[in-house]
Design an enzyme around this catalytic site. Structure first.
Site, PDB file in Angstrom:
ATOM      1  N   ASP A   1       0.759  -1.224   0.075  1.00  0.00           N
ATOM      2  CA  ASP A   1       0.141  -0.081  -0.108  1.00  0.00           C
ATOM      3  C   ASP A   1       0.695   1.267   0.004  1.00  0.00           C
ATOM      4  O   ASP A   1       2.046   1.333   0.050  1.00  0.00           O
ATOM      5  CB  ASP A   1      -0.933  -0.124   1.239  1.00  0.00           C
ATOM      6  CG  ASP A   1      -0.408  -0.650   2.607  1.00  0.00           C
ATOM      7  OD1 ASP A   1       0.559  -0.753   2.453  1.00  0.00           O
ATOM      8  OD2 ASP A   1      -0.987  -1.258   3.189  1.00  0.00           O
TER       9      ASP A   1
ATOM     10  N   ASN B   1      -7.810  -3.658  14.242  1.00  0.00           N
ATOM     11  CA  ASN B   1      -9.125  -3.958  13.739  1.00  0.00           C
ATOM     12  C   ASN B   1      -9.187  -4.962  12.682  1.00  0.00           C
ATOM     13  O   ASN B   1     -10.246  -5.349  12.308  1.00  0.00           O
ATOM     14  CB  ASN B   1      -9.654  -2.663  13.195  1.00  0.00           C
ATOM     15  CG  ASN B   1      -9.056  -2.050  11.775  1.00  0.00           C
ATOM     16  OD1 ASN B   1      -7.952  -2.770  11.331  1.00  0.00           O
ATOM     17  ND2 ASN B   1      -9.610  -1.165  11.354  1.00  0.00           N
TER      18      ASN B   1
ATOM     19  N   HIS C   1      -7.389  -5.335  10.006  1.00  0.00           N
ATOM     20  CA  HIS C   1      -7.164  -4.989   8.308  1.00  0.00           C
ATOM     21  C   HIS C   1      -5.742  -5.554   7.854  1.00  0.00           C
ATOM     22  O   HIS C   1      -4.870  -5.909   8.889  1.00  0.00           O
ATOM     23  CB  HIS C   1      -7.081  -3.444   8.122  1.00  0.00           C
ATOM     24  CG  HIS C   1      -5.992  -2.531   8.657  1.00  0.00           C
ATOM     25  ND1 HIS C   1      -5.952  -1.300   9.233  1.00  0.00           N
ATOM     26  CD2 HIS C   1      -4.636  -2.915   9.156  1.00  0.00           C
ATOM     27  CE1 HIS C   1      -4.878  -0.942   9.549  1.00  0.00           C
ATOM     28  NE2 HIS C   1      -3.982  -1.803   9.467  1.00  0.00           N
TER      29      HIS C   1
ATOM     30  N   GLU D   1      -9.892  -2.199   5.268  1.00  0.00           N
ATOM     31  CA  GLU D   1     -10.482  -1.945   6.765  1.00  0.00           C
ATOM     32  C   GLU D   1     -11.704  -2.873   6.832  1.00  0.00           C
ATOM     33  O   GLU D   1     -12.330  -3.344   5.762  1.00  0.00           O
ATOM     34  CB  GLU D   1     -10.791  -0.741   6.781  1.00  0.00           C
ATOM     35  CG  GLU D   1      -9.665   0.440   6.624  1.00  0.00           C
ATOM     36  CD  GLU D   1      -8.990   0.384   7.931  1.00  0.00           C
ATOM     37  OE1 GLU D   1      -8.737  -0.330   8.618  1.00  0.00           O
ATOM     38  OE2 GLU D   1      -8.225   1.680   7.901  1.00  0.00           O
TER      39      GLU D   1
HETATM   40  C1  F6R Z   1       1.201  -1.917   6.102  1.00  0.00           C
HETATM   41  C2  F6R Z   1      -0.032  -2.439   6.160  1.00  0.00           C
HETATM   42  C3  F6R Z   1      -0.784  -2.539   7.268  1.00  0.00           C
HETATM   43  C4  F6R Z   1       0.097  -2.613   8.710  1.00  0.00           C
HETATM   44  C5  F6R Z   1      -0.803  -2.636   9.962  1.00  0.00           C
HETATM   45  C6  F6R Z   1      -0.037  -3.172  11.064  1.00  0.00           C
HETATM   46  O1  F6R Z   1       2.058  -1.863   4.838  1.00  0.00           O
HETATM   47  O2  F6R Z   1      -0.592  -2.761   5.165  1.00  0.00           O
HETATM   48  O3  F6R Z   1      -1.813  -3.349   7.176  1.00  0.00           O
HETATM   49  O4  F6R Z   1       0.575  -4.010   8.462  1.00  0.00           O
HETATM   50  O5  F6R Z   1      -1.645  -1.536  10.026  1.00  0.00           O
HETATM   51  O6  F6R Z   1       0.873  -1.990  11.321  1.00  0.00           O
HETATM   52  P1  F6R Z   1       1.773  -2.057  12.555  1.00  0.00           P
HETATM   53  O7  F6R Z   1       2.919  -2.924  12.108  1.00  0.00           O
HETATM   54  O8  F6R Z   1       2.520  -0.485  12.536  1.00  0.00           O
HETATM   55  O9  F6R Z   1       1.181  -2.135  13.684  1.00  0.00           O
END
Ligand code: F6R
Length: 251
Positions: free
Chosen positions: A69, A138, A140, A145
């Protein structure tokens, strides 16, 4: 689905690094899907990737990378962009050719066209061999989401208030966190041949428990991974503190 339960974040990183390095050495052509955020930082830095390259010069010239992303509105020079994150935290430290690294363009003039372009890049590379994922509190994956269709392809997505709040730690204020991103879709992620999901820390305990013990539901995007044939979750004790079920191996 298999879970490797380890002690702490350092061991999560090391196990993931080892799995990636093994693939890099094994396959003459490899497409790796990469994640950003806090969790994979240790994987990129660990003795298996950047440190290994310094010591052993393991080559990445045959590797293509596909990131999950990018924030809408941030260009590649913006230090909050995922393009900047990947360059500074991984790509600049390996011999990976720049043109073989792929991240959605968050400032494309036509974002919908950019999503289609990104899907065709993945297709033209023959799909993703190994996809690294983190998980949001959550549920994702990517920036898909809760409520996102399991059939989704790469698209422009709106970040939930919880996600924006969680990511505000990288910005000066919550207001600066972009409201939208381009994210690989859930069906795109499900087409990856192998998936490794990393989770560390007590903040991830509730969602891991929900993912592992609950129903497959679009309200918990990561729950679809139970239907994938090759998923390994590497998680530490803190992230697995609520789970004592069947999938566990190791430890
Ligand atoms: C990042 C991504 C997100 C993160 C998720 C967890 O490229 O796609 O899904 O993996 O938000 O983020 P952290 O590792 O900061 O807890």
């Amino acid at each position: 689905m298999k879970i490797i339960k380890v002690h702490d974040y350092a061991e999560v990183s090391l196990n993931a690094g080892e799995m990636i390095l093994e693939k890099v050495k094994q396959q003459s052509k490899l497409v790796i899907g990469l994640a950003t955020g806090g969790t994979p930082i240790g994987t990129y830095q660990c003795q298996c990737l950047i440190e290994d390259f310094k010591r052993n010069q393991t080559s990445y010239k045959h590797v293509h990378t596909i990131n999950l992303d990018e924030y809408v509105g941030l260009n590649v020079e913006d230090r909050h962009s995922y393009a900047y994150y990947m360059r500074t935290r991984l790509f600049n430290h390996l011999d990976l050719p720049h043109e073989q690294t792929h991240i959605p363009n968050g400032v494309a003039s036509d974002l919908v066209k950019e999503c289609h372009r990104y899907e065709s890049v993945i297709t033209s590379l023959g799909g993703v061999d190994l996809q690294l994922l983190g998980i949001g509190e959550n549920g994702h994956i990517g920036f898909n989401e809760p409520g996102t269709s399991f059939l989704s392809k790469t698209s422009v997505v709106e970040l939930s208030p919880l996600t924006r709040k969680a990511n505000a730690r990288y910005f000066n204020s919550l207001d600066e966190v972009p409201s939208h991103a381009i994210s690989m879709g859930i069906s795109t992620i499900m087409q990856c041949r192998q998936i490794i999901l990393l989770a560390s820390g007590e903040k991830k305990a509730k969602i891991l428990q929900q993912l592992l013990s609950g129903q497959v539901s679009e309200q918990v995007p990561a729950s679809i991974l139970k239907k994938h044939h090759d998923v390994t979750i590497i998680a530490d004790q803190a992230a697995l503190e609520n789970y004592h079920g069947d999938y566990l191996v190791g430890f």
